[in-house]
Design an enzyme around this catalytic site. Structure first.
Site, PDB file in Angstrom:
ATOM      1  N   ASN A 145     105.323  77.313  46.509  1.00  0.00           N
ATOM      2  CA  ASN A 145     106.007  76.099  46.950  1.00  0.00           C
ATOM      3  C   ASN A 145     107.476  76.330  47.308  1.00  0.00           C
ATOM      4  OD1 ASN A 145     104.427  73.603  46.971  1.00  0.00           O
ATOM      5  ND2 ASN A 145     103.878  74.208  44.892  1.00  0.00           N
ATOM      6  N   THR A 173      93.445  74.294  46.112  1.00  0.00           N
ATOM      7  CA  THR A 173      94.296  74.000  44.957  1.00  0.00           C
ATOM      8  C   THR A 173      94.245  72.515  44.622  1.00  0.00           C
ATOM      9  OG1 THR A 173      96.623  73.835  44.318  1.00  0.00           O
ATOM     10  CG2 THR A 173      96.188  73.912  46.656  1.00  0.00           C
ATOM     11  N   GLU A 208      96.765  70.909  44.147  1.00  0.00           N
ATOM     12  CA  GLU A 208      97.998  70.314  44.678  1.00  0.00           C
ATOM     13  C   GLU A 208      97.750  69.467  45.923  1.00  0.00           C
ATOM     14  OE1 GLU A 208     101.403  72.916  44.598  1.00  0.00           O
ATOM     15  OE2 GLU A 208     100.530  74.115  42.992  1.00  0.00           O
ATOM     16  N   ASN A 226      96.611  75.360  37.966  1.00  0.00           N
ATOM     17  CA  ASN A 226      97.507  76.533  37.874  1.00  0.00           C
ATOM     18  C   ASN A 226      96.893  77.672  37.061  1.00  0.00           C
ATOM     19  OD1 ASN A 226      99.380  74.249  38.536  1.00  0.00           O
ATOM     20  ND2 ASN A 226     100.856  75.922  38.488  1.00  0.00           N
ATOM     21  N   PRO A 254     105.236  84.244  34.951  1.00  0.00           N
ATOM     22  CA  PRO A 254     105.734  85.620  35.039  1.00  0.00           C
ATOM     23  C   PRO A 254     107.242  85.703  35.222  1.00  0.00           C
ATOM     24  CG  PRO A 254     104.036  85.196  36.694  1.00  0.00           C
ATOM     25  CD  PRO A 254     104.230  83.932  35.956  1.00  0.00           C
ATOM     26  N   GLN A 289     109.453  83.795  33.805  1.00  0.00           N
ATOM     27  CA  GLN A 289     110.080  83.667  32.476  1.00  0.00           C
ATOM     28  C   GLN A 289     109.750  84.895  31.618  1.00  0.00           C
ATOM     29  OE1 GLN A 289     112.023  81.290  32.919  1.00  0.00           O
ATOM     30  NE2 GLN A 289     110.838  80.346  34.583  1.00  0.00           N
ATOM     31  N   GLY A 291     111.190  67.443  45.825  1.00  0.00           N
ATOM     32  CA  GLY A 291     109.796  66.979  45.946  1.00  0.00           C
ATOM     33  C   GLY A 291     108.893  67.445  44.814  1.00  0.00           C
ATOM     34  N   HIS A 292     109.479  67.925  43.724  1.00  0.00           N
ATOM     35  CA  HIS A 292     108.757  68.548  42.596  1.00  0.00           C
ATOM     36  C   HIS A 292     107.649  67.633  42.040  1.00  0.00           C
ATOM     37  CE1 HIS A 292     109.494  70.993  38.633  1.00  0.00           C
ATOM     38  NE2 HIS A 292     108.236  71.032  39.029  1.00  0.00           N
TER      39      HIS A 292
END
Ligand code: NAD
Ligand code: TYD
Length: 358
Positions: free
Chosen positions: A101, A138, A140, A200, A213, A215, A296-297
């Site tokens: 994204n 997805t 999403e 996810n 990954p 983090q 837009g999160h």
């Protein structure tokens, strides 16, 4: 539109697009381990998101090229049917995509070319040569849901196969367009296809640009986790092997023309994830920084997986904490795999990201 399943259920030849990326390469490894009789060819453009090490030692043929290259795709789909004497024993499993994204905010048209046009090119070739297409999509595409318990309409909902599409980003809109195109090829051109919309994924070989990954590799480098905005956004996590087992359940038993929603009841806020990671590293759970939020999160994704349960699939990785600890161990043991791509990804991130409450 649903059509009866007019292809053999024992698929022995696969063209796997995007097989050098995260989910696709895990699919290749799992298939070789579980189904040694299946012959695999990978088509991958080897973008920044691919890692050649993902396929090393597998022995699969890697064709470097784009899913939007109609002549190349046609040639590969034709040869997929050859040797079986029956193109029905072959299928294309289509993972290839621009998948991030944050990159769609920077270069949206690349997403349209690969995700939308590339899927149409594959669908057309599959129609022409009578090969089944499984399209990896997805959750999403459905847009987002309000936070649970917020009292907002929809806050107790999960996405179902009947949820209307309402994509928020060019990434999710390009995937939504691809889903619509596959359905149009089914209805108007006689394509044999199935679609899955998954939540996810996490697990080994995920690019360090992605949340977990990023983090994990940051923590391994002694850095502090970075949360977009408040961290209240929720994702519905599934282990990549569970996703890929679900894809095989669809290839084996799915009905052509149908859509399946893949999820593992794994809803977690980003804040919960960061606290869990800090715990694995023996750190204070609340030692993280808030950084500039993504425009837009999407707030919350959640999958109703009953369409997959009806096919007899259920997830095996039901302990998220254990799955996360195994994933951390994989990154700890594979620094060579991620070090360069992390540096590249961080250069891009740090150019636009500010710490909000230092
Ligand atoms: P990824 O970015 O790790 O891998 C994508 C692969 O596609 C890379 O190897 C890349 O080189 C290849 N690729 C890109 N453009 C190409 C082109 N034009 N032609 C051929 N290959 C090309 O992505 P991923 O996370 O493995 O996602 C795989 C698929 O799963 C995508 O379709 C994505 O939309 C979908 N998906 C991902 C998630 C997730 O959590 N990662 C969840 C649900 C669905
Ligand atoms: P991401 O892995 O990009 O997946 P998607 O946006 O497709 O769900 O991000 C997962 C969540 O983590 C999303 O809510 C954005 C958030 N996020 C952070 O909080 N910090 C980060 O550094 C990144 C990359 C993502």
């Amino acid at each position: 539109m649903t059509t009866s399943l007019d292809r053999p259920r024992r698929i022995t030849r696969l063209l796997v697009t995007g097989g050098a990326g995260f989910i696709g390469s895990n699919f290749v490894h799992r298939t070789l381990a579980m189904r040694p009789d299946v012959h695999i060819t990978v088509l991958d453009a080897m973008t920044y998101a691919a890692n050649p090490a993902n396929l090393s030692g597998t022995g699969v043929e890697l064709v470097v090229g784009s899913v939007a290259d109609a002549a190349l795709v046609d040639r590969l789909v034709v040869s997929l049917g050859e040797g079986t004497g029956d193109a029905g024993g072959a299928a294309v499993v289509h993972f290839a995509a621009e998948s991030h994204n944050d990159n769609a905010l920077r270069d949206p048209l690349r997403f349209v070319r690969t995700n939308t046009e590339g899927t149409a090119v594959l669908a057309e070739a599959c129609v022409r040569h009578g090969v089944h297409l499984h399209h990896i999509s997805t959750d999403e595409v459905f847009g987002d849901l309000p936070l649970r318990g917020s009292g907002e309409p929809g806050s107790e909902d999960r996405f179902t196969v009947d949820t209307p599409y309402a994509p928020s980003s060019v990434y999710s809109a390009s995937k939504a367009s691809a889903d619509h195109l596959v359905r149009a090829f089914v209805r108007s051109h006689g394509l044999s296809a199935t679609i899955s919309n998954c939540s996810n994924n996490y697990g080994p070989r995920q690019h360090p640009e992605k949340f977990l990954p990023r983090q994990i590799t940051g923590l391994l480098d002694g850095e502090t986790p970075r949360l977009y905005g408040t961290g209240e956004n929720v994702r519905d996590w599934i282990h990549v092997d569970d996703h890929n087992d679900a894809v095989w359940a669809i290839l084996d038993r799915g009905v052509a023309g149908e859509t399946y929603l893949i999820g593992a009841d794994g809803e977690r806020s980003n804040l919960e994830c960061v606290r869990a990671l800090n715990g694995i590293f023996g750190r204070d759970g609340d030692d993280f920084v808030h950084v500039t939020d993504r425009p837009g999160h999407d707030l919350r994704y959640a999958i109703d997986p009953s369409s997959m349960h009806a096919l007899g699939w259920t997830p095996r990785f039901t302990d998220f904490a254990a799955g996360l600890a195994d994933t951390v161990a994989w990154y700890r043991d594979h620094r060579d795999w991620w070090e360069t791509s992390r540096k590249d990804a961080e250069l891009v991130y740090r150019a636009t990201e500010d710490i909000l409450d230092p």
